[in-house]
Design a protein around this motif. Structure first.
Motif, PDB file in Angstrom:
ATOM      1  N   UNK A   1      -5.039 -15.344   1.386  1.00 18.29           N
ATOM      2  CA  UNK A   1      -4.320 -14.190   1.820  1.00 18.29           C
ATOM      3  C   UNK A   1      -2.995 -13.947   1.136  1.00 18.29           C
ATOM      4  N   UNK A   2      -2.605 -12.690   1.100  1.00 14.80           N
ATOM      5  CA  UNK A   2      -1.311 -12.288   0.587  1.00 14.80           C
ATOM      6  C   UNK A   2      -0.908 -10.971   1.205  1.00 14.80           C
ATOM      7  N   UNK A   3       0.348 -10.676   1.147  1.00 13.26           N
ATOM      8  CA  UNK A   3       0.818  -9.441   1.738  1.00 13.26           C
ATOM      9  C   UNK A   3       1.759  -8.726   0.800  1.00 13.26           C
ATOM     10  N   UNK A   4       1.549  -7.456   0.631  1.00 10.65           N
ATOM     11  CA  UNK A   4       2.501  -6.653  -0.126  1.00 10.65           C
ATOM     12  C   UNK A   4       3.479  -6.019   0.834  1.00 10.65           C
ATOM     13  N   UNK A   5       4.730  -5.940   0.441  1.00 15.95           N
ATOM     14  CA  UNK A   5       5.727  -5.362   1.335  1.00 15.95           C
ATOM     15  C   UNK A   5       6.259  -4.029   0.825  1.00 15.95           C
ATOM     16  N   UNK A   6       5.860  -3.636  -0.363  1.00 17.13           N
ATOM     17  CA  UNK A   6       6.367  -2.383  -0.913  1.00 17.13           C
ATOM     18  C   UNK A   6       5.601  -1.188  -0.405  1.00 17.13           C
ATOM     19  N   UNK A   7       6.107  -0.013  -0.709  1.00 13.48           N
ATOM     20  CA  UNK A   7       5.415   1.209  -0.336  1.00 13.48           C
ATOM     21  C   UNK A   7       4.312   1.478  -1.344  1.00 13.48           C
ATOM     22  N   UNK A   8       3.053   1.600  -0.887  1.00 14.53           N
ATOM     23  CA  UNK A   8       1.966   1.787  -1.844  1.00 14.53           C
ATOM     24  C   UNK A   8       2.055   3.136  -2.531  1.00 14.53           C
ATOM     25  N   UNK A   9       1.521   3.188  -3.727  1.00 11.24           N
ATOM     26  CA  UNK A   9       1.489   4.446  -4.447  1.00 11.24           C
ATOM     27  C   UNK A   9       0.254   5.230  -4.084  1.00 11.24           C
ATOM     28  N   UNK A  10      -0.112   6.166  -4.945  1.00 13.39           N
ATOM     29  CA  UNK A  10      -1.304   6.957  -4.686  1.00 13.39           C
ATOM     30  C   UNK A  10      -2.533   6.063  -4.748  1.00 13.39           C
ATOM     31  N   UNK A  11      -3.562   6.429  -3.990  1.00 11.08           N
ATOM     32  CA  UNK A  11      -4.786   5.639  -3.954  1.00 11.08           C
ATOM     33  C   UNK A  11      -5.392   5.532  -5.346  1.00 11.08           C
ATOM     34  N   UNK A  12      -5.862   4.329  -5.654  1.00 11.77           N
ATOM     35  CA  UNK A  12      -6.436   4.090  -6.975  1.00 11.77           C
ATOM     36  C   UNK A  12      -7.889   3.686  -6.843  1.00 11.77           C
ATOM     37  N   UNK A  13      -8.735   4.265  -7.718  1.00 10.44           N
ATOM     38  CA  UNK A  13     -10.149   3.905  -7.726  1.00 10.44           C
ATOM     39  C   UNK A  13     -10.410   2.633  -8.528  1.00 10.44           C
ATOM     40  N   UNK A  14      -9.387   2.137  -9.205  1.00 13.92           N
ATOM     41  CA  UNK A  14      -9.560   0.898  -9.960  1.00 13.92           C
ATOM     42  C   UNK A  14      -9.664  -0.274  -8.992  1.00 13.92           C
ATOM     43  N   UNK A  15     -10.776  -0.983  -8.960  1.00 12.46           N
ATOM     44  CA  UNK A  15     -10.948  -2.070  -7.990  1.00 12.46           C
ATOM     45  C   UNK A  15     -10.120  -3.300  -8.356  1.00 12.46           C
TER      46      UNK A  15
ATOM     47  N   UNK B   1     -14.041  -1.529   1.125  1.00 13.48           N
ATOM     48  CA  UNK B   1     -13.563  -0.249   0.595  1.00 13.48           C
ATOM     49  C   UNK B   1     -12.657   0.401   1.629  1.00 13.48           C
ATOM     50  N   UNK B   2     -11.797   1.294   1.153  1.00  6.51           N
ATOM     51  CA  UNK B   2     -10.875   1.977   2.055  1.00  6.51           C
ATOM     52  C   UNK B   2     -11.640   2.715   3.145  1.00  6.51           C
ATOM     53  N   UNK B   3     -11.180   2.560   4.382  1.00  6.39           N
ATOM     54  CA  UNK B   3     -11.768   3.242   5.527  1.00  6.39           C
ATOM     55  C   UNK B   3     -11.240   4.680   5.556  1.00  6.39           C
ATOM     56  N   UNK B   4     -12.087   5.625   5.220  1.00  8.56           N
ATOM     57  CA  UNK B   4     -11.669   7.030   5.114  1.00  8.56           C
ATOM     58  C   UNK B   4     -11.322   7.630   6.476  1.00  8.56           C
ATOM     59  N   UNK B   5     -11.704   6.928   7.560  1.00  9.91           N
ATOM     60  CA  UNK B   5     -11.418   7.433   8.905  1.00  9.91           C
ATOM     61  C   UNK B   5     -10.268   6.683   9.580  1.00  9.91           C
ATOM     62  N   UNK B   6      -9.550   5.897   8.807  1.00  7.76           N
ATOM     63  CA  UNK B   6      -8.416   5.143   9.347  1.00  7.76           C
ATOM     64  C   UNK B   6      -7.280   6.089   9.709  1.00  7.76           C
ATOM     65  N   UNK B   7      -6.700   5.929  10.898  1.00  7.62           N
ATOM     66  CA  UNK B   7      -5.668   6.858  11.388  1.00  7.62           C
ATOM     67  C   UNK B   7      -4.292   6.205  11.514  1.00  7.62           C
ATOM     68  N   UNK B   8      -4.178   4.951  11.068  1.00  2.00           N
ATOM     69  CA  UNK B   8      -2.897   4.266  11.173  1.00  2.00           C
ATOM     70  C   UNK B   8      -1.946   4.603  10.045  1.00  2.00           C
ATOM     71  N   UNK B   9      -0.827   3.879  10.005  1.00  2.05           N
ATOM     72  CA  UNK B   9       0.222   4.145   9.019  1.00  2.05           C
ATOM     73  C   UNK B   9       0.171   3.194   7.832  1.00  2.05           C
ATOM     74  N   UNK B  10      -0.899   2.407   7.712  1.00  2.00           N
ATOM     75  CA  UNK B  10      -0.984   1.389   6.673  1.00  2.00           C
ATOM     76  C   UNK B  10      -2.128   1.704   5.713  1.00  2.00           C
ATOM     77  N   UNK B  11      -2.165   2.935   5.228  1.00  2.00           N
ATOM     78  CA  UNK B  11      -3.285   3.401   4.412  1.00  2.00           C
ATOM     79  C   UNK B  11      -3.334   2.666   3.068  1.00  2.00           C
ATOM     80  N   UNK B  12      -4.540   2.350   2.605  1.00  2.00           N
ATOM     81  CA  UNK B  12      -4.678   1.582   1.358  1.00  2.00           C
ATOM     82  C   UNK B  12      -4.293   2.374   0.114  1.00  2.00           C
ATOM     83  N   UNK B  13      -3.698   1.667  -0.827  1.00  2.00           N
ATOM     84  CA  UNK B  13      -3.497   2.207  -2.164  1.00  2.00           C
ATOM     85  C   UNK B  13      -4.670   1.782  -3.047  1.00  2.00           C
ATOM     86  N   UNK B  14      -5.126   0.552  -2.868  1.00  2.00           N
ATOM     87  CA  UNK B  14      -6.298   0.045  -3.577  1.00  2.00           C
ATOM     88  C   UNK B  14      -7.532   0.391  -2.746  1.00  2.00           C
ATOM     89  N   UNK B  15      -8.470   1.119  -3.315  1.00  2.00           N
ATOM     90  CA  UNK B  15      -9.616   1.579  -2.523  1.00  2.00           C
ATOM     91  C   UNK B  15     -10.767   0.589  -2.479  1.00  2.00           C
TER      92      UNK B  15
END
Length: 605
Positions: free
Chosen positions: A31-45, A263-277
Motif C-alpha cells: 500500500x501507498x497513499x498520495x497526498x497531493x491533489x490529483x490531476x485530470x483522469x488519465x487512461x494510462x494504466x 478501474x475507476x468507479x464511474x458511479x462514485x459520489x465521494x470527494x476522492x475521485x481517481x486520477x488514475x483510471x
C-alpha cells in the motif's frame, strides 16, 4: 510479519491491522497513499508489483482469520469505504476524512458514546449509504466474532453496549465504559466497513433480501452466505454482489494467481475521485522475477531488495525513483520467559540490559541493511515521529557498548570461563548474585530461531553472534521458514513445547500498528502474541490506561517504561519495501500505516 508479515498477523488479531507477525497487521495492509491533489483522469494504466506470496485472495470486506493479508484490506478499502480511514498521507498518521464514510463525529462528555454523521456516498446501484448499512456491518461481526479475523476479545464489538439509529445519516454507538478517543477512532471504529444491506442481507441463496441480520441466527446465516459467495474466486469479476460498491474503484478482473485489475468507479459520489483510471496488480513468485521486470521497464511501481541499494544507479538510469517505504512498525526478538532452562536467566533485567547493549543498531541498519532499516529502541514506532514516542525511547537507553554489556553480567555473579563463555559463579538472590532460579554453573548460551530466506537477516544474526561472543555469550542460530518460526513462537504458550529461547520474525518488520500504537495485543498478559509470556503489572496497567485514559502522557510513559524494561530484544526496523517508481508517476507520500490510495496518484507530462 511480511512475506507473511507481523503486519498481517496484527490485522488477524484485530490488534492493529498489523498488519498480520513477521514481516502480528493492524490490525496489520501492499500500500501507498498520495497526498497531493490529483490531476485530470488519465487512461494510462499503472502496473503495480505485489510482493511474493502477498497477492490478494479474498474479495469480501469482512474477512476470516486466514484472509487477513495486506493486499486484501487494501483492495477492500478502494471498493467499500471504511467508516474511518486513517493513513499518513499528510506525513502524520491521522484521520483521512476524504477517504472515510463518516463526515463528522462528536464524543459524549464522559467518552462513553459517539454520535456519527455519514457523508453523501451512494452505492453503485443508486441507493444512498445509510446508517442501516453501518448497523448491518455491526450486526454481522457482533454475531460472528469467532469467524471474524479482526476480533479481539473484550474490544469491538464486545465493547459496544448499543447501536442506535437516529436517521439515515446519523447514529450513536454507546460503549460499556469510557475509552481513549484515539484508540476508539483509529483502532476500533476504523474496522467498521459499511456494507450494502439492501443488496447483501440474504440468509440463503435464492431468498430475497430481508432484515435477517437483526437476529443472532439470521446474522450468522447472512455471514455464511457472504463467505460462501466470497469463497469462489473464479466469480469475483462476474458476481453482481461484488459490483455493489461505494468506493472510488471497481473490480474489473481477478485471476486465480492473484493478478487483479481495478478501474475507476464511474458511479462514485465521494470527494476522492481517481486520477488514475486503471491499476493492474501483478503477483510474483520471487524477488528476482520481479526485479527482472523492473529492469525491463515492465513495471510502473515495483520494488528492489536492500542488497540492490548499492547499485541503485542502474534503476534511476532506467527512469525510476528509488523510494524506501518506511512502516509504522517495530521489530524485535521475543524472549521465552517460560523456558525451563533459560527462562529464569531472561527474567533478570540486567541480563536483558547486557544483551541489548551488545546490539549495534545504527551500524546494523546502515551496513547490513544498507540503510533500508532504522534503529528501534522500544514499543512505539519511531518513524514518523509522533506524540506517543518518549524521549527515553528515542534517545536509546541502552546504546551499543560491549564493555558495559559484559559488566552487567560480571556485576551480577557471572564470570568468564576458560572457554570464554560467561557462567554463574555466585548464585543467589542478593546483591551481586545471579538471581532467582539460576543455578551455579549455568552458562550464557542462547539459541535464536530465526526466519530464513533473507541475506540481510542472515548477515545481521552473524554480526550479533560475533558481538555477543566478545562479551562471553554463546549464540546458536537455527534458521527455519517463517511459518516454522511463527509456529514455534506459539508452542510454549500453548503448552506443547517450551524449548525455544528467542525467535525472530522481523525481516519485514515484526508488528505493524494501527494509527494509535497501543500494546494490548503484544505485551498484555493474555495476548496471543505475548508469546514469550512477559509479565509485568506496571506494564499491564499502562497498556490498559492507553485504552481508556484521555491523558496524553500515558503513551509516553508506556514508551519509556518498556524501552527500559526490555520485554523483548529491540532490533533494527526494516522498511516495508524499497519502492522503485517511474519518474513521471506521482505517488506523493507512501503511507507508513499501509493505506493504499491509487486514486491520488497521477501521471505527469
Amino acid at each position: 510479519m511480511r512475506a507473511i508479515p507481523i503486519r498481517i498477523l496484527a490485522a488477524t488479531l484485530g490488534a492493529v491491522t498489523a498488519i498480520a507477525l513477521a514481516g502480528c497487521s493492524s490490525g496489520s495492509p501492499n500500500s501507498t497513499t498520495g497526498s497531493g491533489t490529483p490531476g485530470a483522469a488519465s487512461d494510462q494504466p499503472v502496473t503495480y508489483a505485489l510482493m511474493p506470496d502477498q497477492g490478494p485472495s479474498w474479495v469480501a470486506p469482512i474477512s476470516p482469520p486466514d484472509k487477513m493479508v495486506t493486499a486484501n484490506g487494501a483492495l477492500h478499502a478502494l471498493m467499500w469505504v471504511p467508516l474511518f480511514q486513517y493513513d499518513g498521507a499528510s506525513g502524520k498518521l491521522e484521520w483521512d476524512q476524504k477517504a472515510s464514510a463518516a463526515s463528522s463525529y462528536t464524543f459524549s462528555a464522559d467518552n462513553t458514546s459517539i454520535d456519527i454523521t455519514l457523508g453523501n456516498l451512494t452505492w453503485s446501484d443508486g441507493k444512498p449509504v445509510t446508517s442501516r448499512d453501518v448497523q448491518f456491518s455491526y450486526n454481522l461481526v457482533k454475531n460472528n466474532t469467532d469467524l471474524w479475523g479482526s476480533y479481539s476479545a473484550g474490544l469491538y464489538p464486545d465493547s459496544v453496549k448499543s447501536f442506535t439509529i437516529t436517521d439515515d445519516k446519523h447514529f450513536t454507538i454507546t460503549f460499556d465504559k469510557a475509552y481513549n478517543q484515539q484508540f476508539l477512532l483509529a483502532n476500533q471504529l476504523s474496522m467498521i466497513v459499511p456494507m450494502p444491506q439492501h443488496a447483501w442481507d440474504i440468509d440463503k441463496a435464492g431468498n430475497p433480501v430481508g432484515d435477517y441480520d437483526q437476529t443472532a441466527d439470521g446474522a450468522k446465516a447472512v455471514w455464511q452466505y457472504i463467505q460462501t459467495q466470497a469463497a469462489d474466486v473464479s466469480t469475483y469479476a462476474t458476481n453482481p454482489m461484488w459490483q455493489v460498491i461505494n468506493g472510488p474503484y471497481a473490480l474489473k478482473s481477478w485471476a486465480q494467481d492473484g493478478s487483479v485489475t481495478i478501474v475507476a468507479n464511474t458511479k462514485y459520489t465521494g470527494d476522492d475521485k481517481p486520477s488514475i483510471t486503471t491499476v493492474n496488480f501483478k503477483p510474483y513468485t520471487s524477488n528476482d522475477a520481479e526485479m527482472n521486470d523492473v529492469r525491463a521497464g515492465a513495471l510502473d511501481y515495483g520494488f528492489i531488495t536492500p542488497d540492490q541499494l548499492s547499485a541503485q544507479g542502474q534503476y534511476t538510469s532506467l527512469g525510476y525513483n528509488v523510494v524506501p517505504w518506511a512502516g509504522w512498525s517495530i521489530t524485535y526478538m521475543p524472549y521465552n520467559f517460560a523456558n525451563p532452562t533459560m527462562g529464569p536467566v531472561f527474567k533478570q533485567l540486567y541480563v536483558r540490559q547486557g544483551l541489548q547493549s551488545a546490539i549495534d543498531q545504527p551500524t546494523l541498519s546502515s551496513k547490513v541493511w544498507m540503510g533500508a532499516a532504522m534503529p528501534g529502541y522500544g514499543p512505539i514506532p519511531q518513524n514518523p515521529p509522533s506524540d506517543y514516542l518518549s524521549s527515553v525511547q528515542a534517545n536509546n537507553p541502552y546504546p551499543y557498548d560491549l564493555t558495559k554489556a559484559e559488566k552487567y553480567f560480571t556485576d551480577n555473579g557471572w564470570t568468564k570461563g576458560s572457554d570464554g563463555i560467561l557462567a554463574c559463579t555466585n548464585p543467589g538472590t542478593g546483591a551481586g548474585q545471579c538471581g532467582d532460579g539460576i543455578a551455579a554453573g549455568t552458562q550464557m548460551k542462547i539459541t535464536v530461531t530465526t526466519q530464513n530466506g533473507s541475506q540481510q537477516t542472515d548477515n545481521m544474526m552473524a554480526a550479533i553472534k560475533s558481538a555477543l561472543s566478545q562479551i562471553g555469550v554463546s549464540m546458536t542460530i537455527q534458521s527455519v521458514t517463517l511459518d516454522n518460526v511463527l509456529t514455534t513462537a506459539q508452542t510454549c504458550k500453548q503448552g506443547t513445547d517450551c524449548s525455544w529461547q528467542l525467535v525472530f520474525f522481523g525481516t519485514a518488520g515484526s508488528w505493524y500498528f494501527s494509527a494509535y500504537p497501543s500494546g494490548q495485543s503484544l505485551f498484555s498478559q493474555t495476548a496471543k502474541w505475548n508469546c514469550g509470556q512477559y509479565y509485568d503489572t506496571k506494564a499491564f496497567d499502562l497498556i490498559n490506561q492507553m485504552l481508556t485514559s484521555s491523558d496524553t502522557d500515558i503513551a509516553q510513559q508506556y514508551s519509556a517504561y518498556l524501552a527500559q524494561q526490555l520485554p523483548v530484544m529491540w532490533m533494527p526496523n526494516p522498511v516495508y519495501q524499497i519502492s522503485v517508481v517511474k519518474t513521471n508517476l506521482n505517488i506523493a507520500t507512501q503511507d507508513p500505516g499501509g493505506a493504499f490510495m491509487p486514486q491520488r496518484w497521477s501521471w505527469t507530462a
